[in-house]
Design a protein around this motif. Sequence first.
Motif, PDB file in Angstrom:
ATOM      1  N   ALA A  79      98.195  26.726   3.130  1.00  0.00           N
ATOM      2  CA  ALA A  79      99.064  25.550   3.094  1.00  0.00           C
ATOM      3  C   ALA A  79      99.032  24.919   1.703  1.00  0.00           C
ATOM      4  CB  ALA A  79      98.628  24.533   4.148  1.00  0.00           C
ATOM      5  N   ALA A  80      97.853  24.892   1.092  1.00  0.00           N
ATOM      6  CA  ALA A  80      97.739  24.341  -0.264  1.00  0.00           C
ATOM      7  C   ALA A  80      98.544  25.191  -1.247  1.00  0.00           C
ATOM      8  CB  ALA A  80      96.273  24.286  -0.684  1.00  0.00           C
ATOM      9  N   PRO A  94     107.580  33.618   6.190  1.00  0.00           N
ATOM     10  CA  PRO A  94     108.092  34.454   7.290  1.00  0.00           C
ATOM     11  C   PRO A  94     107.014  35.345   7.894  1.00  0.00           C
ATOM     12  CG  PRO A  94     109.550  34.570   5.401  1.00  0.00           C
ATOM     13  CD  PRO A  94     108.326  33.853   4.956  1.00  0.00           C
ATOM     14  N   TYR A  95     106.113  35.839   7.059  1.00  0.00           N
ATOM     15  CA  TYR A  95     105.055  36.716   7.570  1.00  0.00           C
ATOM     16  C   TYR A  95     104.071  35.951   8.424  1.00  0.00           C
ATOM     17  CZ  TYR A  95     107.041  40.054   4.382  1.00  0.00           C
ATOM     18  OH  TYR A  95     107.918  40.890   3.780  1.00  0.00           O
ATOM     19  N   ALA A  96     103.802  34.711   8.029  1.00  0.00           N
ATOM     20  CA  ALA A  96     102.919  33.880   8.843  1.00  0.00           C
ATOM     21  C   ALA A  96     103.527  33.674  10.225  1.00  0.00           C
ATOM     22  CB  ALA A  96     102.679  32.540   8.153  1.00  0.00           C
ATOM     23  N   VAL A  97     104.845  33.458  10.262  1.00  0.00           N
ATOM     24  CA  VAL A  97     105.516  33.253  11.547  1.00  0.00           C
ATOM     25  C   VAL A  97     105.473  34.533  12.378  1.00  0.00           C
ATOM     26  CG1 VAL A  97     107.722  32.727  12.659  1.00  0.00           C
ATOM     27  CG2 VAL A  97     107.007  31.436  10.643  1.00  0.00           C
ATOM     28  N   ILE A  98     105.726  35.660  11.736  1.00  0.00           N
ATOM     29  CA  ILE A  98     105.695  36.947  12.462  1.00  0.00           C
ATOM     30  C   ILE A  98     104.325  37.168  13.087  1.00  0.00           C
ATOM     31  CG2 ILE A  98     105.715  39.464  12.148  1.00  0.00           C
ATOM     32  CD1 ILE A  98     107.945  38.981  10.040  1.00  0.00           C
ATOM     33  N   LEU A  99     103.284  36.863  12.304  1.00  0.00           N
ATOM     34  CA  LEU A  99     101.916  37.009  12.796  1.00  0.00           C
ATOM     35  C   LEU A  99     101.691  36.120  14.014  1.00  0.00           C
ATOM     36  CD1 LEU A  99      99.614  38.725  11.651  1.00  0.00           C
ATOM     37  CD2 LEU A  99      98.724  36.680  10.549  1.00  0.00           C
ATOM     38  N   GLN A 100     102.309  34.952  13.978  1.00  0.00           N
ATOM     39  CA  GLN A 100     102.122  33.974  15.047  1.00  0.00           C
ATOM     40  C   GLN A 100     102.850  34.394  16.318  1.00  0.00           C
ATOM     41  OE1 GLN A 100     100.853  31.268  16.152  1.00  0.00           O
ATOM     42  NE2 GLN A 100     102.354  30.371  17.536  1.00  0.00           N
ATOM     43  N   VAL A 101     104.100  34.860  16.193  1.00  0.00           N
ATOM     44  CA  VAL A 101     104.906  35.092  17.394  1.00  0.00           C
ATOM     45  C   VAL A 101     104.588  36.434  18.060  1.00  0.00           C
ATOM     46  CG1 VAL A 101     106.795  33.614  16.647  1.00  0.00           C
ATOM     47  CG2 VAL A 101     106.843  36.032  16.064  1.00  0.00           C
ATOM     48  N   THR A 102     103.956  37.346  17.328  1.00  0.00           N
ATOM     49  CA  THR A 102     103.599  38.617  17.963  1.00  0.00           C
ATOM     50  C   THR A 102     102.363  38.396  18.833  1.00  0.00           C
ATOM     51  OG1 THR A 102     104.314  39.666  15.926  1.00  0.00           O
ATOM     52  CG2 THR A 102     103.189  41.053  17.531  1.00  0.00           C
ATOM     53  N   PRO A 103     102.446  38.725  20.137  1.00  0.00           N
ATOM     54  CA  PRO A 103     101.287  38.483  21.026  1.00  0.00           C
ATOM     55  C   PRO A 103     100.052  39.231  20.511  1.00  0.00           C
ATOM     56  CG  PRO A 103     103.240  39.091  22.284  1.00  0.00           C
ATOM     57  CD  PRO A 103     103.580  39.305  20.856  1.00  0.00           C
ATOM     58  N   VAL A 136      96.753  25.666  12.198  1.00  0.00           N
ATOM     59  CA  VAL A 136      96.184  25.020  11.011  1.00  0.00           C
ATOM     60  C   VAL A 136      97.190  25.089   9.866  1.00  0.00           C
ATOM     61  CG1 VAL A 136      94.319  25.043   9.326  1.00  0.00           C
ATOM     62  CG2 VAL A 136      93.841  25.650  11.696  1.00  0.00           C
ATOM     63  N   LEU A 137      97.750  26.272   9.647  1.00  0.00           N
ATOM     64  CA  LEU A 137      98.731  26.432   8.567  1.00  0.00           C
ATOM     65  C   LEU A 137      99.924  25.496   8.780  1.00  0.00           C
ATOM     66  CD1 LEU A 137      99.882  27.966   6.115  1.00  0.00           C
ATOM     67  CD2 LEU A 137     100.933  29.543   7.727  1.00  0.00           C
ATOM     68  N   ALA A 138     100.469  25.507  10.017  1.00  0.00           N
ATOM     69  CA  ALA A 138     101.680  24.726  10.284  1.00  0.00           C
ATOM     70  C   ALA A 138     101.424  23.236  10.106  1.00  0.00           C
ATOM     71  CB  ALA A 138     102.180  25.018  11.695  1.00  0.00           C
ATOM     72  N   SER A 139     100.301  22.748  10.636  1.00  0.00           N
ATOM     73  CA  SER A 139     100.062  21.307  10.571  1.00  0.00           C
ATOM     74  C   SER A 139      99.697  20.883   9.147  1.00  0.00           C
ATOM     75  CB  SER A 139      98.967  20.906  11.554  1.00  0.00           C
ATOM     76  OG  SER A 139      97.770  21.567  11.227  1.00  0.00           O
ATOM     77  N   ALA A 140      98.927  21.704   8.445  1.00  0.00           N
ATOM     78  CA  ALA A 140      98.569  21.344   7.069  1.00  0.00           C
ATOM     79  C   ALA A 140      99.814  21.359   6.183  1.00  0.00           C
ATOM     80  CB  ALA A 140      97.519  22.308   6.522  1.00  0.00           C
ATOM     81  N   THR A 141     100.704  22.323   6.399  1.00  0.00           N
ATOM     82  CA  THR A 141     101.940  22.368   5.615  1.00  0.00           C
ATOM     83  C   THR A 141     102.799  21.139   5.894  1.00  0.00           C
ATOM     84  OG1 THR A 141     101.893  24.773   5.753  1.00  0.00           O
ATOM     85  CG2 THR A 141     103.942  23.787   5.059  1.00  0.00           C
ATOM     86  N   ALA A 142     102.936  20.795   7.184  1.00  0.00           N
ATOM     87  CA  ALA A 142     103.714  19.605   7.537  1.00  0.00           C
ATOM     88  C   ALA A 142     103.096  18.364   6.904  1.00  0.00           C
ATOM     89  CB  ALA A 142     103.784  19.451   9.055  1.00  0.00           C
ATOM     90  N   GLY A 143     101.768  18.276   6.950  1.00  0.00           N
ATOM     91  CA  GLY A 143     101.081  17.110   6.401  1.00  0.00           C
ATOM     92  C   GLY A 143     101.276  16.987   4.898  1.00  0.00           C
ATOM     93  N   LEU A 175      95.709  14.618   6.018  1.00  0.00           N
ATOM     94  CA  LEU A 175      94.530  14.728   6.878  1.00  0.00           C
ATOM     95  C   LEU A 175      94.824  14.511   8.370  1.00  0.00           C
ATOM     96  CD1 LEU A 175      91.651  15.518   6.267  1.00  0.00           C
ATOM     97  CD2 LEU A 175      91.027  13.113   6.263  1.00  0.00           C
ATOM     98  N   PRO A 176      95.589  13.478   8.747  1.00  0.00           N
ATOM     99  CA  PRO A 176      95.860  13.309  10.182  1.00  0.00           C
ATOM    100  C   PRO A 176      96.565  14.524  10.781  1.00  0.00           C
ATOM    101  CG  PRO A 176      96.541  11.361   8.964  1.00  0.00           C
ATOM    102  CD  PRO A 176      96.163  12.395   7.945  1.00  0.00           C
ATOM    103  N   TYR A 177      97.502  15.091  10.052  1.00  0.00           N
ATOM    104  CA  TYR A 177      98.217  16.274  10.531  1.00  0.00           C
ATOM    105  C   TYR A 177      97.240  17.442  10.642  1.00  0.00           C
ATOM    106  CZ  TYR A 177     102.481  13.776   9.243  1.00  0.00           C
ATOM    107  OH  TYR A 177     103.476  12.863   9.142  1.00  0.00           O
ATOM    108  N   LEU A 178      96.484  17.644   9.570  1.00  0.00           N
ATOM    109  CA  LEU A 178      95.553  18.770   9.526  1.00  0.00           C
ATOM    110  C   LEU A 178      94.567  18.724  10.690  1.00  0.00           C
ATOM    111  CD1 LEU A 178      94.438  21.226   7.973  1.00  0.00           C
ATOM    112  CD2 LEU A 178      92.943  19.666   6.755  1.00  0.00           C
ATOM    113  N   LEU A 179      94.027  17.526  10.958  1.00  0.00           N
ATOM    114  CA  LEU A 179      93.026  17.410  12.010  1.00  0.00           C
ATOM    115  C   LEU A 179      93.620  17.689  13.384  1.00  0.00           C
ATOM    116  CD1 LEU A 179      91.005  14.388  10.650  1.00  0.00           C
ATOM    117  CD2 LEU A 179      90.215  16.736  10.884  1.00  0.00           C
TER     118      LEU A 179
END
Lengths: 260, 247
Positions: A79-80, A94-103, A136-143, A175-179
């Motif tokens: 995220a940093a 996109p690769y992070a998302v692919i990793l996430q959506v593949t069971p 963690v990636l999604a929330s830290a990026t949003a934060g 930090l609030p998002y990340l946590l």
Amino acid sequence: MLMRGLRIILPIALFLGLIRFWEWSVVYLEIPPFILPPPSAILAVFATDGASLLGSAWTTLGTTLAAFTLATVSGTALAALFASSRIAEAALSPYAVILQVTPIIAIAPLIIVWVGLDNAWLTVLILAWIAAFFPVLASATAGLKAVDPNLRDLFRLYRADFRQTFIRLMVPSSLPYLLAGIKTAGGLALVGAVVAEFAAASGNTDGLAWRILEAGNRLQIAKMFAALLLLALMGVVLYAILSFVEWLLLHRWHGDRRHA
Amino acid sequence: MSSGLRLDRLAKTFPNGTAALGELSADIEAGAFVSLLGPSGCGKSTVLRLIAGLEEPTRGRVGWPQTRGSLGFIFQEPTLMAWATATNNIALPLELAGMAKSEARERARVALEKVGLAGFADALPRELSGGMRMRVSIARALVADPDVLLMDEPFAALDEFTRGKLNDDLLRLWAERRFTGIFVTHSVFEAVYLSQRILILSGRPGRLVADIENPAPYPREPGYRTSAAFNATARDILDALEDVSTC
């Protein structure tokens, strides 16, 4: 104060009541113990198989904590990187998302082939890490994106360099998002570890999932319940600890951010 | 210390085509207190952002005597770091400039006393009232002793009493430090009370329609608000604003 007491007493009273009802109904309705064992039988399992169950719980807990730590560190680091380079974000997200959506259960056979059956624990670790990594990636990026634009201007006005802006502004803002993401990741690491044990490592690791399968095959239903109880307990304790850390870090300043 | 500056045919059109500012030219003397007055959305804030270097002008330039003067900026919102104490918020500009922590925080405490918040050194923003947060914001803008203080409707969100009090505090600090003050507001009365000179902007794109001197001497006391001199200047401004279309 009365409400507070009730909030603790009521769930406990309900729990004890349900246990009592369970015990009674199993006996009264003559339910065979290989369908639903009474609570007393589940408790008895800890006397006979306690050592092996706790040993397995220890294995699963170790994998969970390692995967959780890896996910927290790697998710935050990526995220940093995304925050400091739009190009990296465009290329990698996109690769992070692919990793996430593949069971993960579908990836498991591939990981086993790559890692080798001798390293089953590593397979489990990798799969649990994949499961916990994305929140963690999604929330830290949003934060990191949710920084007050005026504060950002202020830092520019005072000619803060990227390092100063990152440490003094972006990290605390996010930090609030990340946590929140880390709290989700804790639960998912446990889910991921158990799913991975089922999928990849039966007979090769001695995690709780293996105990559940083993007990199921032998129709030791009470032992299955005991293993499930340990898993639920681990999940709750993990969540409670992470919630406490969140409260510790945020409760002073995060009460009302709108007027800050 | 203070620094004058020259706005030289300054114009700004945003990438989406919005012409925020037409051509604005004005000389602002060192140590002056000048207000930019006009209806909301007339490019007043854009002028401040151009002076601060937060935006690049489409045409024209901001001229400085030699180098760009040091700047302080007070936003419409207090814009404090919610996780930092009042002291640490105020110390920020000094620490970013590389001053040692202990010295920066000592100076921040002094600045906090100057705005009447001596007892709130360790308070977090959420523990302070709206007016107190704005005082912290003022202290932060002044802690590094800027040549030019840019203020973007800083008191617009405050109630009448707090606003009047902060106007007086601001004038007192200006009298002490003699920074060059550029104050954006859409309140005629606030502009008259504070300023030596009022630039009236209109339009979209913003244009200078009047440049009015306010000769009333300082220090200005609250009684000035109801004086004949105050009324005369306010009248001049209201006359000039007659021709201004709302944005």
